[in-house]
Write a protein that holds these residues in place. Structure first.
Motif, PDB file in Angstrom:
ATOM      1  N   UNK A  24     -10.730  -9.415  10.026  1.00  0.00           N
ATOM      2  CA  UNK A  24     -10.081  -8.671   8.951  1.00  0.00           C
ATOM      3  C   UNK A  24      -8.747  -8.152   9.486  1.00  0.00           C
ATOM      4  N   UNK A  25      -7.664  -8.557   8.830  1.00  0.00           N
ATOM      5  CA  UNK A  25      -6.326  -8.206   9.294  1.00  0.00           C
ATOM      6  C   UNK A  25      -5.508  -7.673   8.120  1.00  0.00           C
ATOM      7  N   UNK A  26      -4.349  -7.088   8.467  1.00  0.00           N
ATOM      8  CA  UNK A  26      -3.408  -6.644   7.445  1.00  0.00           C
ATOM      9  C   UNK A  26      -2.658  -7.847   6.886  1.00  0.00           C
ATOM     10  N   UNK A  27      -1.856  -7.619   5.876  1.00  0.00           N
ATOM     11  CA  UNK A  27      -1.052  -8.709   5.312  1.00  0.00           C
ATOM     12  C   UNK A  27      -0.039  -9.234   6.312  1.00  0.00           C
ATOM     13  N   UNK A  28       0.233  -8.451   7.364  1.00  0.00           N
ATOM     14  CA  UNK A  28       1.120  -8.877   8.434  1.00  0.00           C
ATOM     15  C   UNK A  28       0.393  -9.530   9.587  1.00  0.00           C
ATOM     16  N   UNK A  29      -0.928  -9.693   9.473  1.00  0.00           N
ATOM     17  CA  UNK A  29      -1.709 -10.374  10.504  1.00  0.00           C
ATOM     18  C   UNK A  29      -2.195  -9.496  11.629  1.00  0.00           C
ATOM     19  N   UNK A  69       7.693   0.725   9.911  1.00  0.00           N
ATOM     20  CA  UNK A  69       7.787  -0.437   9.039  1.00  0.00           C
ATOM     21  C   UNK A  69       6.445  -1.103   8.839  1.00  0.00           C
ATOM     22  N   UNK A  70       6.397  -2.082   7.942  1.00  0.00           N
ATOM     23  CA  UNK A  70       5.170  -2.793   7.590  1.00  0.00           C
ATOM     24  C   UNK A  70       4.086  -1.832   7.100  1.00  0.00           C
ATOM     25  N   UNK A  71       4.519  -0.777   6.391  1.00  0.00           N
ATOM     26  CA  UNK A  71       3.592   0.235   5.866  1.00  0.00           C
ATOM     27  C   UNK A  71       2.809   0.933   6.983  1.00  0.00           C
ATOM     28  N   UNK A  72       3.393   1.008   8.169  1.00  0.00           N
ATOM     29  CA  UNK A  72       2.684   1.499   9.341  1.00  0.00           C
ATOM     30  C   UNK A  72       3.341   2.764   9.898  1.00  0.00           C
ATOM     31  N   UNK A  73       2.495   3.614  10.486  1.00  0.00           N
ATOM     32  CA  UNK A  73       2.967   4.814  11.174  1.00  0.00           C
ATOM     33  C   UNK A  73       2.378   4.831  12.587  1.00  0.00           C
ATOM     34  N   UNK A  74       3.051   5.597  13.455  1.00  0.00           N
ATOM     35  CA  UNK A  74       2.544   5.797  14.803  1.00  0.00           C
ATOM     36  C   UNK A  74       2.452   7.291  15.092  1.00  0.00           C
ATOM     37  N   UNK A 101      -1.767   1.723  15.303  1.00  0.00           N
ATOM     38  CA  UNK A 101      -0.948   2.128  14.179  1.00  0.00           C
ATOM     39  C   UNK A 101      -1.825   2.657  13.061  1.00  0.00           C
ATOM     40  N   UNK A 102      -1.228   3.338  12.115  1.00  0.00           N
ATOM     41  CA  UNK A 102      -1.982   3.975  11.041  1.00  0.00           C
ATOM     42  C   UNK A 102      -1.321   3.634   9.704  1.00  0.00           C
ATOM     43  N   UNK A 103      -2.146   3.302   8.720  1.00  0.00           N
ATOM     44  CA  UNK A 103      -1.606   2.874   7.432  1.00  0.00           C
ATOM     45  C   UNK A 103      -2.505   3.321   6.289  1.00  0.00           C
ATOM     46  N   UNK A 104      -1.894   3.433   5.098  1.00  0.00           N
ATOM     47  CA  UNK A 104      -2.640   3.669   3.865  1.00  0.00           C
ATOM     48  C   UNK A 104      -2.768   2.376   3.059  1.00  0.00           C
ATOM     49  N   UNK A 105      -2.146   1.319   3.549  1.00  0.00           N
ATOM     50  CA  UNK A 105      -2.163   0.031   2.860  1.00  0.00           C
ATOM     51  C   UNK A 105      -3.448  -0.721   3.197  1.00  0.00           C
ATOM     52  N   UNK A 106      -4.325  -0.855   2.218  1.00  0.00           N
ATOM     53  CA  UNK A 106      -5.607  -1.513   2.455  1.00  0.00           C
ATOM     54  C   UNK A 106      -5.686  -2.910   1.878  1.00  0.00           C
ATOM     55  N   UNK A 107      -4.543  -3.593   1.765  1.00  0.00           N
ATOM     56  CA  UNK A 107      -4.559  -4.980   1.263  1.00  0.00           C
ATOM     57  C   UNK A 107      -4.875  -5.915   2.424  1.00  0.00           C
ATOM     58  N   UNK A 133       2.467  -1.038  -1.685  1.00  0.00           N
ATOM     59  CA  UNK A 133       1.120  -0.470  -1.601  1.00  0.00           C
ATOM     60  C   UNK A 133       1.068   0.663  -0.583  1.00  0.00           C
ATOM     61  N   UNK A 134       0.570   1.818  -1.018  1.00  0.00           N
ATOM     62  CA  UNK A 134       0.377   2.947  -0.122  1.00  0.00           C
ATOM     63  C   UNK A 134       1.645   3.639   0.317  1.00  0.00           C
ATOM     64  N   UNK A 135       2.797   3.314  -0.302  1.00  0.00           N
ATOM     65  CA  UNK A 135       4.063   3.937   0.127  1.00  0.00           C
ATOM     66  C   UNK A 135       4.099   5.405  -0.267  1.00  0.00           C
ATOM     67  N   UNK A 136       4.686   6.224   0.619  1.00  0.00           N
ATOM     68  CA  UNK A 136       4.847   7.654   0.368  1.00  0.00           C
ATOM     69  C   UNK A 136       6.333   7.992   0.310  1.00  0.00           C
ATOM     70  N   UNK A 137       6.729   8.676  -0.746  1.00  0.00           N
ATOM     71  CA  UNK A 137       8.148   8.947  -0.990  1.00  0.00           C
ATOM     72  C   UNK A 137       8.736   9.884   0.051  1.00  0.00           C
ATOM     73  N   UNK A 138      10.038   9.717   0.289  1.00  0.00           N
ATOM     74  CA  UNK A 138      10.773  10.555   1.224  1.00  0.00           C
ATOM     75  C   UNK A 138      11.668  11.527   0.466  1.00  0.00           C
ATOM     76  N   UNK A 139      12.027  12.596   1.151  1.00  0.00           N
ATOM     77  CA  UNK A 139      12.951  13.581   0.576  1.00  0.00           C
ATOM     78  C   UNK A 139      13.891  14.066   1.670  1.00  0.00           C
TER      79      UNK A 139
END
Length: 260
Positions: A128-133, A188-193, A113-119, A32-38
């Motif tokens: 309200x927490x992320x899937x990782x708590x 990791x964990x769909x997270x950015x800093x 942290x910053x994420x596009x994953x809204x699950x 969910x919310x993953x962005x491809x790398x190049x």
């Protein structure tokens, strides 16, 4: 030693890295919310055997030089932050960003942290927490006995509690954008800093100042294009084989030279 041996070796190493990047993209095609790398390549330093523009006589200059390249190197992996597709989930705590921006998440060390994953989900305290708590900023707690949760396009969270017909406001989801999103550091964990390259976060309300809107009951899918990645994989394999062939050819030429 023939330079071609080293040059082809750098080509094989670079293509191995390229395959690692492609494999990572394909592995996260359902994330969910993953962005491809190049992978981004850069040619290495050149041996300047004949300087372009050098004087051959008092009146004449060389129109071209003799520069022998020494191979290639992978200098960066850039991340493509184009919008992924929105997939309906039917879960009231699932939210997707339609447009630019990131949800803010409070990390265990207190940083953001910053994420596009809204699950999102609820923990034992009703937060309200992320899937990782990890708690979703600014820290929203759903009271016990809640019958339904509503999240508006501008990120306002409200709930209808048992014994009440009017929705009770609980808070608003925090969102931020960056001048250079590609400069964010993945952890990791769909997270950015935040990093020095990304710039400082620009906080705002969803739907304002260039930020996207929030869609409740939807999740943003990965923006990986499987067909494109498979084509890149074939191209990488062929490039690796050609560099391997160059090493074999150089070895055969050296063998011929030793027989003379």
């Amino acid at each position: 030693m023939m330079n071609s041996l080293w040059i082809a070796k750098t080509g094989m190493t670079a293509q191995q890295t390229q395959l690692d990047v492609i494999s990572h993209n394909l592995a996260n095609v359902s994330t969910t919310g993953f962005k491809r790398n190049r992978a981004e390549f850069q040619d290495l330093i050149y041996q300047n055997l004949r300087q372009v523009g050098a004087q051959t006589t008092e009146e004449n200059q060389l129109p071209t030089g003799l520069h022998l390249g020494l191979g290639v190197n992978v200098v960066a992996t850039s991340r493509n932050f184009t919008q992924g597709g929105l997939q309906q989930s039917g879960n009231n705590l699932d939210v997707a960003i339609n447009g630019d921006g990131f949800f803010e998440i409070t990390l265990p060390d207190g940083t953001t942290g910053y994420t596009r994953d809204g699950s999102f989900q609820l923990d034992a305290q009703g937060r309200i927490v992320t899937s990782g708590g990890l708690p979703v900023a600014p820290g929203i707690t759903v009271p016990a006995g809640t019958k339904s949760i509503s999240i508006s396009e501008n990120g306002e969270v409200s709930a209808i509690v048992a014994g009440s017909v009017a929705p009770q406001p609980l808070g608003s989801l925090s969102m931020s954008s960056f001048v250079n999103s590609a400069g964010l550091q993945p952890v990791g964990q769909n997270m950015f800093k935040e990093s020095a390259a990304s710039g400082a976060p620009q906080q705002g309300t969803p739907g304002t100042n260039g930020l996207g809107i929030v869609r409740q009951g939807f999740l943003e899918t990965s923006n990986v294009n499987v067909v494109e990645e498979l084509v890149n994989m074939i191209q990488t394999q062929r490039a690796y084989e050609m560099n391997s062939k160059a090493i074999q050819t150089s070895d055969q030429m050296l063998a011929k030279l030793s027989q003379m």
